[in-house]
Design a protein around this motif. Structure first.
Motif, PDB file in Angstrom:
ATOM      1  N   ASP A 416      35.199  18.291  22.332  1.00  0.00           N
ATOM      2  CA  ASP A 416      34.636  17.620  23.508  1.00  0.00           C
ATOM      3  C   ASP A 416      33.212  18.113  23.740  1.00  0.00           C
ATOM      4  O   ASP A 416      32.995  19.219  24.237  1.00  0.00           O
ATOM      5  CB  ASP A 416      35.543  17.921  24.708  1.00  0.00           C
ATOM      6  CG  ASP A 416      35.050  17.327  26.019  1.00  0.00           C
ATOM      7  OD1 ASP A 416      34.013  16.640  26.010  1.00  0.00           O
ATOM      8  OD2 ASP A 416      35.708  17.556  27.049  1.00  0.00           O
ATOM      9  N   LEU A 417      32.224  17.271  23.385  1.00  0.00           N
ATOM     10  CA  LEU A 417      30.810  17.585  23.596  1.00  0.00           C
ATOM     11  C   LEU A 417      30.267  16.703  24.722  1.00  0.00           C
ATOM     12  O   LEU A 417      29.243  16.046  24.579  1.00  0.00           O
ATOM     13  CB  LEU A 417      30.007  17.333  22.313  1.00  0.00           C
ATOM     14  CG  LEU A 417      30.419  18.119  21.061  1.00  0.00           C
ATOM     15  CD1 LEU A 417      29.554  17.712  19.867  1.00  0.00           C
ATOM     16  CD2 LEU A 417      30.293  19.625  21.301  1.00  0.00           C
ATOM     17  N   THR A 418      30.955  16.702  25.837  1.00  0.00           N
ATOM     18  CA  THR A 418      30.564  15.799  26.923  1.00  0.00           C
ATOM     19  C   THR A 418      30.236  16.559  28.198  1.00  0.00           C
ATOM     20  O   THR A 418      30.651  17.701  28.385  1.00  0.00           O
ATOM     21  CB  THR A 418      31.680  14.780  27.229  1.00  0.00           C
ATOM     22  OG1 THR A 418      32.800  15.462  27.812  1.00  0.00           O
ATOM     23  CG2 THR A 418      32.132  14.052  25.977  1.00  0.00           C
ATOM     24  N   MET A 419      29.527  15.883  29.077  1.00  0.00           N
ATOM     25  CA  MET A 419      29.156  16.432  30.373  1.00  0.00           C
ATOM     26  C   MET A 419      29.266  15.348  31.439  1.00  0.00           C
ATOM     27  O   MET A 419      29.242  14.159  31.133  1.00  0.00           O
ATOM     28  CB  MET A 419      27.724  16.976  30.358  1.00  0.00           C
ATOM     29  CG  MET A 419      27.486  18.117  29.401  1.00  0.00           C
ATOM     30  SD  MET A 419      25.806  18.778  29.605  1.00  0.00           S
ATOM     31  CE  MET A 419      25.781  20.055  28.348  1.00  0.00           C
ATOM     32  N   GLY A 420      29.341  15.767  32.700  1.00  0.00           N
ATOM     33  CA  GLY A 420      29.341  14.828  33.806  1.00  0.00           C
ATOM     34  C   GLY A 420      30.723  14.252  34.062  1.00  0.00           C
ATOM     35  O   GLY A 420      31.719  14.980  34.117  1.00  0.00           O
ATOM     36  N   TRP A 421      30.776  12.924  34.216  1.00  0.00           N
ATOM     37  CA  TRP A 421      32.016  12.260  34.599  1.00  0.00           C
ATOM     38  C   TRP A 421      32.572  11.412  33.453  1.00  0.00           C
ATOM     39  O   TRP A 421      33.722  11.580  33.035  1.00  0.00           O
ATOM     40  CB  TRP A 421      31.762  11.384  35.818  1.00  0.00           C
ATOM     41  CG  TRP A 421      32.987  10.774  36.461  1.00  0.00           C
ATOM     42  CD1 TRP A 421      34.283  10.836  36.026  1.00  0.00           C
ATOM     43  CD2 TRP A 421      33.019  10.007  37.667  1.00  0.00           C
ATOM     44  NE1 TRP A 421      35.120  10.153  36.887  1.00  0.00           N
ATOM     45  CE2 TRP A 421      34.375   9.647  37.906  1.00  0.00           C
ATOM     46  CE3 TRP A 421      32.050   9.593  38.581  1.00  0.00           C
ATOM     47  CZ2 TRP A 421      34.763   8.876  39.013  1.00  0.00           C
ATOM     48  CZ3 TRP A 421      32.439   8.841  39.685  1.00  0.00           C
ATOM     49  CH2 TRP A 421      33.780   8.490  39.896  1.00  0.00           C
ATOM     50  N   ALA A 422      31.770  10.494  32.911  1.00  0.00           N
ATOM     51  CA  ALA A 422      32.286   9.520  31.947  1.00  0.00           C
ATOM     52  C   ALA A 422      32.860  10.188  30.700  1.00  0.00           C
ATOM     53  O   ALA A 422      34.007   9.940  30.317  1.00  0.00           O
ATOM     54  CB  ALA A 422      31.181   8.539  31.561  1.00  0.00           C
ATOM     55  N   PRO A 580      33.281   6.166  35.801  1.00  0.00           N
ATOM     56  CA  PRO A 580      34.701   6.055  35.497  1.00  0.00           C
ATOM     57  C   PRO A 580      35.020   4.908  34.541  1.00  0.00           C
ATOM     58  O   PRO A 580      35.915   5.032  33.691  1.00  0.00           O
ATOM     59  CB  PRO A 580      35.357   5.845  36.866  1.00  0.00           C
ATOM     60  CG  PRO A 580      34.264   5.332  37.749  1.00  0.00           C
ATOM     61  CD  PRO A 580      33.020   5.998  37.245  1.00  0.00           C
ATOM     62  N   ILE A 581      34.284   3.797  34.636  1.00  0.00           N
ATOM     63  CA  ILE A 581      34.538   2.684  33.719  1.00  0.00           C
ATOM     64  C   ILE A 581      34.182   3.082  32.289  1.00  0.00           C
ATOM     65  O   ILE A 581      34.915   2.789  31.340  1.00  0.00           O
ATOM     66  CB  ILE A 581      33.747   1.436  34.151  1.00  0.00           C
ATOM     67  CG1 ILE A 581      34.150   0.999  35.570  1.00  0.00           C
ATOM     68  CG2 ILE A 581      33.968   0.299  33.167  1.00  0.00           C
ATOM     69  CD1 ILE A 581      35.626   0.729  35.754  1.00  0.00           C
ATOM     70  N   GLY A 582      33.062   3.789  32.128  1.00  0.00           N
ATOM     71  CA  GLY A 582      32.706   4.291  30.801  1.00  0.00           C
ATOM     72  C   GLY A 582      33.744   5.264  30.273  1.00  0.00           C
ATOM     73  O   GLY A 582      34.111   5.237  29.092  1.00  0.00           O
ATOM     74  N   GLY A 583      34.241   6.137  31.160  1.00  0.00           N
ATOM     75  CA  GLY A 583      35.259   7.094  30.755  1.00  0.00           C
ATOM     76  C   GLY A 583      36.555   6.430  30.341  1.00  0.00           C
ATOM     77  O   GLY A 583      37.179   6.805  29.336  1.00  0.00           O
ATOM     78  N   TRP A 584      36.997   5.426  31.105  1.00  0.00           N
ATOM     79  CA  TRP A 584      38.209   4.684  30.751  1.00  0.00           C
ATOM     80  C   TRP A 584      38.067   4.036  29.385  1.00  0.00           C
ATOM     81  O   TRP A 584      38.973   4.103  28.540  1.00  0.00           O
ATOM     82  CB  TRP A 584      38.476   3.612  31.794  1.00  0.00           C
ATOM     83  CG  TRP A 584      39.283   4.072  32.953  1.00  0.00           C
ATOM     84  CD1 TRP A 584      38.839   4.370  34.212  1.00  0.00           C
ATOM     85  CD2 TRP A 584      40.692   4.305  32.981  1.00  0.00           C
ATOM     86  NE1 TRP A 584      39.890   4.771  35.012  1.00  0.00           N
ATOM     87  CE2 TRP A 584      41.031   4.732  34.284  1.00  0.00           C
ATOM     88  CE3 TRP A 584      41.697   4.190  32.018  1.00  0.00           C
ATOM     89  CZ2 TRP A 584      42.332   5.050  34.655  1.00  0.00           C
ATOM     90  CZ3 TRP A 584      42.996   4.501  32.384  1.00  0.00           C
ATOM     91  CH2 TRP A 584      43.309   4.921  33.680  1.00  0.00           C
ATOM     92  N   ASN A 585      36.940   3.379  29.154  1.00  0.00           N
ATOM     93  CA  ASN A 585      36.730   2.700  27.877  1.00  0.00           C
ATOM     94  C   ASN A 585      36.555   3.682  26.727  1.00  0.00           C
ATOM     95  O   ASN A 585      37.053   3.449  25.628  1.00  0.00           O
ATOM     96  CB  ASN A 585      35.510   1.778  27.974  1.00  0.00           C
ATOM     97  CG  ASN A 585      35.821   0.484  28.695  1.00  0.00           C
ATOM     98  OD1 ASN A 585      36.312  -0.473  28.108  1.00  0.00           O
ATOM     99  ND2 ASN A 585      35.537   0.446  29.988  1.00  0.00           N
TER     100      ASN A 585
END
Length: 817
Positions: A416-422, A580-585
């Motif tokens: 997991d190389l992510t940050m923030g919400w999505a 959240p929409i980006g995260g869901w997708n």
């Protein structure tokens, strides 16, 4: 994995899916399967799905008229109809269901939760040797809790989930977005649940039950963290006012509308310079986002006239060069013409009879694995004859029920190389289904959702461990630190990637290539690796470097042109919607890519566009523009099918109720409840068209009734009568919601430095009990030594050397030049 030989390279070729029930959530879940090659059999009764009547209706067709939106939702599906409610029909349907790999069941939305006790395919055990399909059931409020027997609609669920209250003018009423928007989220949830079960199908089949109410909450989950940390203003701030910063809205220019978001100090300074007021950059009243929102009117006094001096495109280009988050806010005709989306194939042809128009592509670009570029919507009942033959009803698969609480993704490893919400939400989806997710941060570059005000207090008091939003979004993950700006850190990451199934990242598009860690580099050490990247506009196009936040993505989708009331400018929902929409997708695309990897043994790079992920939410307006050459103007809280429907004032200060009358029977009940019997004597109101023509008069009578009651008592009185109604709850009241707490959706857990906080539990359930949280969000570098020892078999001396040289650490340090 899947035993059938695929008929093509499409991701889901060879699968058979049964779709039964009504509504956009079900239809979109089925669409995701069908557009990736699955044989999706949609079951309708003789009246057909209500979505068939959503305007605009296609004309000049050689079949019965149907909704353009419904046609888009049903491309590439088969269609069968039930001939009445006879025993023989249900026996046939049960036999058909037992031939399926997956059953998507939304009957509870119209028939109530009791129907779930009667699975479409018959008995849930496989003692008779027959197939037990994977089953995903959609409900309004779940199988338990005080609301479980409530009459639901998407708007009611959204209101009770806290996803309505903060949107709109200060004086109200709050804004209700189009129902499809929550339907898309719920549809992705149903699809993701089924794909997770397919990834773990060696265990047997699984049954997941989803609550649309709880799924709706995920789009405002950020606010739950802010409330707990005391950072939420606990008020509706107004149209295009965002609670954490200003400016963060939509502004008119000399030509067109511009969306802007100023979060950081450098961004604010860049904006002040661009609009000719550099002196405001150092004004102590405007030092950061939370202080600027307190002075929003004063800022707008100089910002509004300045932005009117140039066109939206001129500002977009100028501010983009300064790396300021600014985007065009397109109308639907402008959106359909944007070259970036055209080059990515975002718009695809949809055929229904003799009619053809453009719809939105499923936003998971898996290349040869799909999705299909558009398709044909089936005629109702077109496949009745085939699916009643012995050939169609022959046994295809045999599954038994899996043991509950055995996570389907427990053999998957995620970097997991992510940050923030999505990005973290996408990775959390896999973690919740049991994947081992290793979150990688840098001691000098921690996840920015830990905080962005890098003061002495931030480091000395470990404020980066005390942000509830970070804790909410990173549950069930392991956390390590590596300095990826140094070769030693990159070397360790590459060793981890060798052992992984998938990498998820949402860095700016230029970051990983500069570090030598793009997909080309990672795939050299692991040729079966899947990588999901999540830039705002996707990689490899002229807008790829555009800076964006969740609100920016919403602005760029064009949705604000269809949110709110005509007397206001195009309006944001005020919920950082794009995140959240980006995260869901992103989560769904990751799951689907892993399924293709399991089938083929091959890796792939999924170049996601988060703005493209927003476009299905705008589908009603995109298909209307394409089919009709124009769109219906922004019209507040009017519903395309229901009337009366809206947000009504109640007794007390800023108390509101959502009410949806979904059929003529409910209308006759309503006039009794609100003591408006004289309306019942007017036969023109017995049909929805007549009620819509008198909406103002009807709304006034409902408002008179509702103002005499608290929102809660009005809701309960209406629900008792069988009418869909729900309190418009702010998030700070949702955290105390009796239904969600009865269901255990919120759970108090302890975490180092943060203490006890209210966490959400995963949005899917295999039993009535909530799916458990296995791990709280990691503290910085909490699991570095465990991961280095267990996964990489490093010695204690090697680990100590990494710590001594600052490659890894457990406390944040200031950035060095």
């Amino acid at each position: 994995m899947i035993k059938h030989e695929p008929a093509s390279q499409l991701a889901l070729a060879g699968l058979r899916v049964l779709e039964i029930g009504n509504g956009a959530a079900l239809a979109y879940a089925g669409k995701l399967f069908a557009d990736f090659g699955a044989e999706v059999i949609k079951v309708e009764d003789s009246d057909g799905d209500a979505l068939r009547t959503v305007p605009p209706l296609l004309t000049g067709s050689d079949i019965a008229s149907q909704s353009a939106l419904n046609a888009w939702l049903n491309t590439n599906k088969r269609n069968v109809t039930l001939d009445g409610n006879r025993f023989e029909e249900h026996a046939w349907l049960s036999r058909l269901a037992r031939t399926c790999d997956v059953v998507l069941d939304a009957r509870a939305l119209s028939e109530g939760i009791e129907v779930l006790k009667r699975p479409v395919y018959g008995a849930r055990d496989a003692s008779n040797g027959e197939n037990v399909p994977i089953e995903v059931c959609l409900t309004w409020f779940g199988e338990s809790g005080p609301y479980s027997t409530f009459v639901g609609t998407t708007a009611v669920c959204r209101a009770l989930a806290g996803a309505v209250y903060c949107s709109g003018a200060v004086e109200g009423p709050p804004h209700l977005p189009h129902d499809l928007q929550t339907g898309i989220v719920a549809g992705i949830g149903a699809f993701s649940s089924a794909i997770s079960a397919l990834l773990g199908e060696s265990d047997g089949s699984r049954r997941y039950v989803l609550s649309i109410h709880e799924l709706a909450f995920t789009v405002v989950e950020m606010e739950a963290g802010m409330v707990q940390d005391g950072r939420h203003p606990k008020a509706r701030l107004g149209v295009n006012r965002f609670c954490t910063t200003h400016p963060g809205g939509i502004y008119q220019t000399r030509e067109g509308w511009l969306g802007i978001f100023a979060h950081t100090g450098p961004q604010w300074a860049a904006l002040c310079s661009a609009v000719g007021h550099p002196e405001h950059a150092q004004d102590p009243r405007f030092v950061n986002g939370p202080t600027r929102i307190k002075h929003a009117d004063e800022i707008d006094q100089f910002l509004i006239p300045a932005l009117l001096t140039k066109t939206a495109r001129e500002w977009f280009e100028e501010l983009g060069k300064a790396k300021f988050p600014a985007v065009l806010v397109p109308t639907m005709d402008e959106l359909l013409a944007q070259r970036v989306h055209r080059e990515r194939g975002a718009f695809v042809p949809v055929k229904s009879g003799a009619s053809q128009f453009e719809g939105v592509v499923v936003p998971f670009p898996l290349a040869d694995a799909g999705p299909l570029p558009g398709g044909v919507a089936p005629i109702k009942g077109a496949d009745n004859l085939f699916y009643r033959t012995d050939q169609a009803l022959a046994t295809r698969v045999r599954r038994t029920r899996a043991k509950v609480a055995v996570p389907p993704l427990r053999k998957i490893r995620v970097i997991d190389l992510t940050m923030g919400w999505a990005g973290p939400l996408a990775a959390r989806t896999l973690a919740d289904f049991g994947a081992e997710v290793i979150k990688v941060e840098g001691a000098q570059y921690p996840d920015w959702w830990r905080g962005t005000h890098y003061t002495d207090e931030f480091y000395n008091e470990r404020l980066y461990e005390k942000n509830s939003n970070f804790a909410l979004m990173n549950r069930n993950k392991l956390g390590i630190t590596l300095d990826l700006t140094r070769q030693e850190g990159r070397t360790v990451l590459l060793e981890l990637v060798k052992t992984a199934d998938i990498v998820i990242e949402n860095y700016s598009t230029e970051v990983l290539p500069k570090l030598g860690l793009d997909y080309a580099a990672l795939s050299k050490v692991n040729d079966r690796l899947v990588m999901v990247s999540m830039p705002a506009f996707g990689a490899g196009n002229e807008w790829s470097t555009t800076r964006a936040y969740g609100g920016t993505l919403e602005q760029a989708s064009g949705l604000p042109h269809h949110t709110g009331f005509a007397h206001n400018p195009p309006s944001l929902t005020s919920y950082a919607y794009g995140d959240p929409i980006g995260g869901w997708n992103g989560g769904a695309a990751a799951l689907l890519s892993l399924l293709v990897q399991a089938r083929t043994g091959k890796g792939r790079h999924v170049n996601l566009s988060q703005v493209e992920c927003m476009l299905p939410l705008a589908a009603p307006f995109i298909v209307e523009q394409s089919a009709c050459g124009k769109t219906t103007p922004r019209n507040g809280n009017v519903h395309p099918l229901f009337s009366p429907h809206g947000v009504y004032p109640c007794a007390g200060n800023d108390e509101w109720l959502v009410l949806s009358v979904t059929n003529d029977t409910q209308w006759r009940t309503l006039i009794n409840v609100i003591d408006a019997l004289y309306l019942g004597s007017d036969s023109s109101l017995n049909q929805v068209e007549g009620r819509r023509s008198r909406q103002q008069q009807i709304d006034a009578h409902i408002s008179t009734w509702s103002k005499q009651r608290s929102a809660d008592s009005a809701m309960r009185e209406l629900q008792l009568a069988g009418i869909a109604a729900g309190v418009v709850k702010p998030v700070w009241h949702v955290l105390d919601d009796p239904h969600l707490n009865d269901r255990g959706f919120f759970k108090k857990i302890a975490r180092a430095y943060l203490g006890e906080y209210l966490a959400t539990t995963p949005w899917f359930r295999e039993t009535v009990a909530p799916t458990q949280i296995v791990l709280p969000a990691p503290t910085l570098g909490e699991h570095s030594r465990e991961v280095f020892s267990r996964v990489l078999e490093m010695t204690q001396e090697q680990q100590q050397a990494l710590e001594d040289s600052g490659i890894t650490a457990t406390s944040a340090t200031r950035k060095t030049a």
